[in-house]
Structures are given as structure tokens and as C-alpha cells.
Design an enzyme around this catalytic site. Structure first.
Site, PDB file in Angstrom:
ATOM      1  N   ASP A  73       0.639  -1.126   0.190  1.00  0.00           N
ATOM      2  CA  ASP A  73       0.044   0.048  -0.102  1.00  0.00           C
ATOM      3  C   ASP A  73       1.002   1.235  -0.047  1.00  0.00           C
ATOM      4  OD1 ASP A  73      -2.312  -1.337  -0.161  1.00  0.00           O
ATOM      5  OD2 ASP A  73      -2.908  -1.211   1.862  1.00  0.00           O
ATOM      6  N   LEU A 192      -7.328   3.417  12.327  1.00  0.00           N
ATOM      7  CA  LEU A 192      -7.925   2.120  12.588  1.00  0.00           C
ATOM      8  C   LEU A 192      -6.959   1.767  13.995  1.00  0.00           C
ATOM      9  CD1 LEU A 192      -9.840  -0.318  12.504  1.00  0.00           C
ATOM     10  CD2 LEU A 192      -8.309  -1.607  10.972  1.00  0.00           C
TER      11      LEU A 192
END
Length: 294
Positions: A73, A192
Site C-alpha cells: 500500500d 484504525l
């Protein structure tokens, strides 16, 4: 189906020689299928071909119809920031662990790329954040972020007191280790791990997540993504803060500075294989429902 994909860019993870076989195989596959291929300058050394012309990542946005990011990512985020202004779509091939953005594995790449490049794909648009550091009423630094803008205490054991306004309306003042302002894309990243909610990627929303707040009633809050967020500091002594945009550091932000954060008007386009399922990625990545069989 006719597609405009004639010239294809390749960006690899620059610090990982282990991607050499994948990049070489990808390059050879695209050349064999008569595409024009441009390779990022930080990836050319991994491809076993001495005739390849190297391009900066930004130049790939200028010359290519689509760009393929090979890595994790992080590689994808860097590619997205570099090409977003050129409206060029991105495809992600992951190496090793499943990513939230790079969802094609190397062994699946030839078959899935064939279908995508023939026009069989699902397209998503993900918006970036643009952060401006304001000092003495002037913009001294500007940066974009796909995932999040984070404000941290910097070289100090003390908490910082952050004042937040939304569209010039006071939200709160909080003592904490910092604050994360996240896009839906970034809601599965730093946000998160700091206790924020997972946002569905297409939501028109941003989430503000405090980092280790002094008062436990300070909770994450979700706002509309059209809002402008203003961050300032309330402190009796001069300290520095650190602002990060994804993994890019903007150090030495002063107590007197302001940080303005707003959604960038231009989205990054992401191409997924047909049948792309965000919930399946969540299940695989977060090990949800491991014992359930439908």
C-alpha cells in the site's frame, strides 16, 4: 471493448530487490502484448533489460494511460500522490501480504491484467486530503495525503493541546498525543490502529481520531468531507509539533502555526478486477469470520 490503455507505466517498491522477478515478468508480458511500457526511474534497475528508458513518477502521469504499482500500500500511496493531477488510473499488484489498495497477487497478475486492460474492471474514485501549514498568514508548506494527515507531539514528553474548528466553528480543545484526520481510504490504516471506525470507501466522510487523549470522553468523530478543518495549538510554552501526510513528515510546526485540511478536488482513480469486494478484503486482512462458510 475498446479501451484507451496503450501506454502503461510501472512503479515498483524501490527498496525491495525481491520485486525483480515480478517486475521483469510484468514488463515482458506487456511488451509481448504490444503495449508501450514506461518504467519509474526507481524501478528500472530491477528489470533485466538494459534498453528501458527511465521516467520520474510524475512523468508517468504525463505519458501513460494507466499506471501499475507493484509492492504494498505504501508504494501505491506514493504513486497516487505523484499522478493524481493527471487523472491517470492506478492498478495495484501486491507482494506478500494482502493490501487494502493493492489487491492483485503476482501469480494472478497476467490473467487479471489481461481482463482489466481489455476494459473489464471496476473503477473506484478515492479522494485525497490537502494540508496547508499557515505561518504569519502565509502558506509555508503544502502536502497531499491519500490516507491521513496526523498531528503529533514532537520531541517532548508533554501532551499538546489541540484546538479544532470545522468550517470555522469551534469543535473542541483536547490534550492528547495528537490527532489523525483520515479519509475513508485511510480508515483502515493509522486511524484504525488509533481506535477509529472503518469507513466504506465511497462515503463522503472524514474521521477525526484523537491519539491517547487525556480525557477519555474525547472520541472519534465523523464529519462530511466537504468541511474545512482548522487545527491550532493552545499552549503556554513553545513546543514543536510534527505533521505527517501519509508517511511524509513536515517537522518543526510551531505552536503559533495553523494547519488547514480540506479534501483535494481531484480524486485518484483505482481499477480493480471485476467482482472486487471490499468486505472480502476486510475479512481476509482482519481475519474476520474465519470459521464461517456460506
Amino acid at each position: 471493448m475498446q479501451t484507451p490503455f496503450k501506454t502503461i507505466g510501472i512503479i515498483g517498491k524501490p527498496s525491495d530487490p525481491g520485486i525483480a522477478d515480478t517486475l521483469t515478468g510484468l514488463y515482458d508480458y506487456l511488451i509481448a502484448h504490444q503495449y508501450t511500457v514506461c518504467v519509474a526511474e526507481n524501478s528500472v534497475q530491477f528489470i533485466k533489460n538494459n534498453t528501458i528508458k527511465a521516467y520520474s513518477m510524475e512523468a508517468l502521469g504525463q505519458h501513460c494511460d494507466v499506471v501499475i504499482a507493484v509492492g504494498g500500500d505504501g508504494t501505491f500511496l506514493a504513486a497516487a500522490r505523484a499522478i493524481v493531477k493527471y487523472d491517470v488510473p492506478l492498478i495495484g499488484i501486491n507482494l506478500g501480504r494482502l493490501g487494502f489498495l493493492v489487491d492483485i497477487s503476482p501469480h494472478e497478475a497476467p490473467a487479471k491484467l489481461h481482463y482489466i486492460l481489455q476494459g473489464h474492471y471496476t473503477e473506484e474514485k478515492r479522494y485525497l486530503l490537502r494540508a496547508k501549514i499557515i505561518r504569519d498568514n502565509e502558506v509555508i508548506h503544502e502536502e497531499t495525503a491519500v490516507n491521513e494527515v496526523a498531528i503529533h507531539r514532537w520531541v517532548t514528553p508533554s501532551m499538546i493541546e489541540i484546538v479544532t474548528k470545522i468550517d470555522n466553528v469551534f469543535l473542541n480543545s483536547q490534550r492528547s498525543d495528537g490527532l489523525v484526520i483520515s479519509t475513508p481510504t485511510g480508515s483502515t490504516a493509522y486511524s484504525l490502529s488509533a481506535g477509529g471506525p472503518i469507513l466504506y470507501p465511497s462515503l463522503n466522510a472524514l474521521v477525526l481520531v484523537p491519539l491517547n487523549p487525556h480525557t477519555l470522553s474525547n472520541r472519534p468523530i465523523v464529519i462530511h468531507d466537504s468541511a474545512e478543518i482548522e487545527i491550532s495549538f493552545c499552549q503556554t510554552k513553545q513546543i514543536n509539533a510534527l505533521v505527517t501526510c501519509d508517511h511524509i513528515e513536515i517537522p518543526d510546526v510551531l505552536i503559533s502555526d495553523k494547519i488547514l485540511i480540506k479534501k483535494d478536488p481531484k480524486p485518484i482513480r483505482i481499477l480493480h478486477p471485476e467482482g472486487h469486494d471490499f468486505f472480502q478484503i476486510l475479512r481476509n486482512k482482519l481475519n474476520w469470520s474465519s470459521g464461517y462458510h456460506s
